[in-house]
Write a protein that holds these residues in place. Structure first.
Motif, PDB file in Angstrom:
ATOM      1  N   ASP A   5       0.831  -1.205   0.000  1.00 39.05           N
ATOM      2  CA  ASP A   5       0.000   0.000   0.000  1.00 39.05           C
ATOM      3  C   ASP A   5       0.867   1.258   0.000  1.00 39.05           C
ATOM      4  N   LYS A   6       1.947   1.242   0.766  1.00 38.03           N
ATOM      5  CA  LYS A   6       2.854   2.385   0.807  1.00 38.03           C
ATOM      6  C   LYS A   6       3.511   2.611  -0.548  1.00 38.03           C
ATOM      7  N   LEU A   7       3.927   1.522  -1.194  1.00 34.83           N
ATOM      8  CA  LEU A   7       4.530   1.648  -2.520  1.00 34.83           C
ATOM      9  C   LEU A   7       3.540   2.210  -3.529  1.00 34.83           C
ATOM     10  N   GLN A   9       1.049   4.185  -2.946  1.00 34.60           N
ATOM     11  CA  GLN A   9       0.869   5.607  -2.679  1.00 34.60           C
ATOM     12  C   GLN A   9       2.041   6.414  -3.219  1.00 34.60           C
ATOM     13  N   MET A  10       3.249   5.892  -3.065  1.00 35.08           N
ATOM     14  CA  MET A  10       4.430   6.596  -3.540  1.00 35.08           C
ATOM     15  C   MET A  10       4.447   6.697  -5.066  1.00 35.08           C
ATOM     16  N   LEU A  11       3.951   5.662  -5.745  1.00 34.93           N
ATOM     17  CA  LEU A  11       3.979   5.640  -7.209  1.00 34.93           C
ATOM     18  C   LEU A  11       2.864   6.447  -7.836  1.00 34.93           C
ATOM     19  N   ARG A  12       1.827   6.737  -7.088  1.00 34.77           N
ATOM     20  CA  ARG A  12       0.692   7.459  -7.637  1.00 34.77           C
ATOM     21  C   ARG A  12       1.163   8.798  -8.201  1.00 34.77           C
ATOM     22  N   GLY A  13       0.837   9.027  -9.466  1.00 34.29           N
ATOM     23  CA  GLY A  13       1.249  10.246 -10.138  1.00 34.29           C
ATOM     24  C   GLY A  13       2.577  10.117 -10.870  1.00 34.29           C
ATOM     25  N   HIS A  14       3.255   8.992 -10.697  1.00 32.24           N
ATOM     26  CA  HIS A  14       4.557   8.771 -11.326  1.00 32.24           C
ATOM     27  C   HIS A  14       4.551   7.461 -12.115  1.00 32.24           C
ATOM     28  N   GLU A  15       3.438   7.175 -12.746  1.00 31.98           N
ATOM     29  CA  GLU A  15       3.284   5.892 -13.436  1.00 31.98           C
ATOM     30  C   GLU A  15       4.265   5.720 -14.586  1.00 31.98           C
ATOM     31  N   SER A  16       4.494   6.791 -15.351  1.00 30.00           N
ATOM     32  CA  SER A  16       5.409   6.659 -16.497  1.00 30.00           C
ATOM     33  C   SER A  16       6.832   6.387 -16.022  1.00 30.00           C
ATOM     34  N   GLN A  17       7.239   7.016 -14.935  1.00 29.24           N
ATOM     35  CA  GLN A  17       8.571   6.765 -14.396  1.00 29.24           C
ATOM     36  C   GLN A  17       8.663   5.349 -13.840  1.00 29.24           C
ATOM     37  N   ALA A  18       7.585   4.864 -13.244  1.00 29.19           N
ATOM     38  CA  ALA A  18       7.574   3.497 -12.720  1.00 29.19           C
ATOM     39  C   ALA A  18       7.701   2.487 -13.859  1.00 29.19           C
ATOM     40  N   GLU A  19       7.015   2.754 -14.973  1.00 31.21           N
ATOM     41  CA  GLU A  19       7.127   1.850 -16.124  1.00 31.21           C
ATOM     42  C   GLU A  19       8.537   1.855 -16.689  1.00 31.21           C
ATOM     43  N   GLN A  20       9.180   3.012 -16.710  1.00 29.34           N
ATOM     44  CA  GLN A  20      10.565   3.080 -17.159  1.00 29.34           C
ATOM     45  C   GLN A  20      11.472   2.279 -16.219  1.00 29.34           C
ATOM     46  N   GLY A  21      11.181   2.341 -14.934  1.00 31.25           N
ATOM     47  CA  GLY A  21      11.948   1.578 -13.956  1.00 31.25           C
ATOM     48  C   GLY A  21      11.773   0.081 -14.137  1.00 31.25           C
ATOM     49  N   ILE A  22      10.559  -0.330 -14.466  1.00 32.51           N
ATOM     50  CA  ILE A  22      10.288  -1.749 -14.720  1.00 32.51           C
ATOM     51  C   ILE A  22      11.119  -2.215 -15.917  1.00 32.51           C
ATOM     52  N   ASP A  23      11.137  -1.401 -16.976  1.00 34.20           N
ATOM     53  CA  ASP A  23      11.924  -1.751 -18.163  1.00 34.20           C
ATOM     54  C   ASP A  23      13.416  -1.811 -17.835  1.00 34.20           C
ATOM     55  N   LYS A  24      13.886  -0.826 -17.108  1.00 32.77           N
ATOM     56  CA  LYS A  24      15.309  -0.752 -16.772  1.00 32.77           C
ATOM     57  C   LYS A  24      15.730  -1.934 -15.897  1.00 32.77           C
ATOM     58  N   GLU A  50       0.744  -4.491 -15.759  1.00 35.80           N
ATOM     59  CA  GLU A  50      -0.699  -4.693 -15.599  1.00 35.80           C
ATOM     60  C   GLU A  50      -1.156  -4.247 -14.218  1.00 35.80           C
ATOM     61  N   GLN A  51      -0.393  -4.607 -13.193  1.00 37.74           N
ATOM     62  CA  GLN A  51      -0.742  -4.221 -11.825  1.00 37.74           C
ATOM     63  C   GLN A  51      -0.703  -2.704 -11.679  1.00 37.74           C
ATOM     64  N   LEU A  52       0.300  -2.083 -12.257  1.00 38.67           N
ATOM     65  CA  LEU A  52       0.425  -0.625 -12.188  1.00 38.67           C
ATOM     66  C   LEU A  52      -0.761   0.044 -12.865  1.00 38.67           C
ATOM     67  N   ARG A  53      -1.148  -0.435 -14.032  1.00 39.03           N
ATOM     68  CA  ARG A  53      -2.294   0.131 -14.749  1.00 39.03           C
ATOM     69  C   ARG A  53      -3.595  -0.092 -13.993  1.00 39.03           C
ATOM     70  N   ARG A  54      -3.723  -1.253 -13.365  1.00 40.42           N
ATOM     71  CA  ARG A  54      -4.936  -1.578 -12.616  1.00 40.42           C
ATOM     72  C   ARG A  54      -5.082  -0.655 -11.413  1.00 40.42           C
ATOM     73  N   ASP A  55      -3.954  -0.256 -10.832  1.00 42.62           N
ATOM     74  CA  ASP A  55      -3.990   0.587  -9.641  1.00 42.62           C
ATOM     75  C   ASP A  55      -4.099   2.074  -9.955  1.00 42.62           C
ATOM     76  N   GLN A  56      -3.939   2.450 -11.214  1.00 38.56           N
ATOM     77  CA  GLN A  56      -4.022   3.862 -11.574  1.00 38.56           C
ATOM     78  C   GLN A  56      -5.426   4.388 -11.324  1.00 38.56           C
TER      79      GLN A  56
END
Length: 65
Positions: A5-7, A9-24, A50-56
């Motif tokens: 849940d904390k993660l 909350q931290m990622l909310r609003g930074h989805e594109s950066q999180a996806e870049q991190g997943i790729d990296k 998929e999880q990131l998109r579902r939580d957006q």
């Protein structure tokens, strides 16, 4: 509140950066394993996306007392 849940909350609003991190991260693992597990890495990356998109767009859960 759980660590997940904390993660979220931290990622909310930074989805594109999180996806870049997943790729990296996937590219890093592929490099370290010389592509031996690229199929599994690709599957993990897709599941994370998929999880990131579902939580957006979901509001953060209320804090636990």
């Amino acid at each position: 509140m759980s660590m997940m849940d904390k993660l979220k909350q931290m990622l909310r609003g930074h989805e594109s950066q999180a996806e870049q991190g997943i790729d990296k991260a996937g590219d890093y693992v592929d490099g370290k394993t010389q592509g031996k597990y690229s199929g599994q890495v690709d599957t993990a990356q897709e599941k994370l996306r998929e999880q990131l998109r579902r939580d957006q767009g979901n509001p953060p859960p209320p804090p636990r007392s």
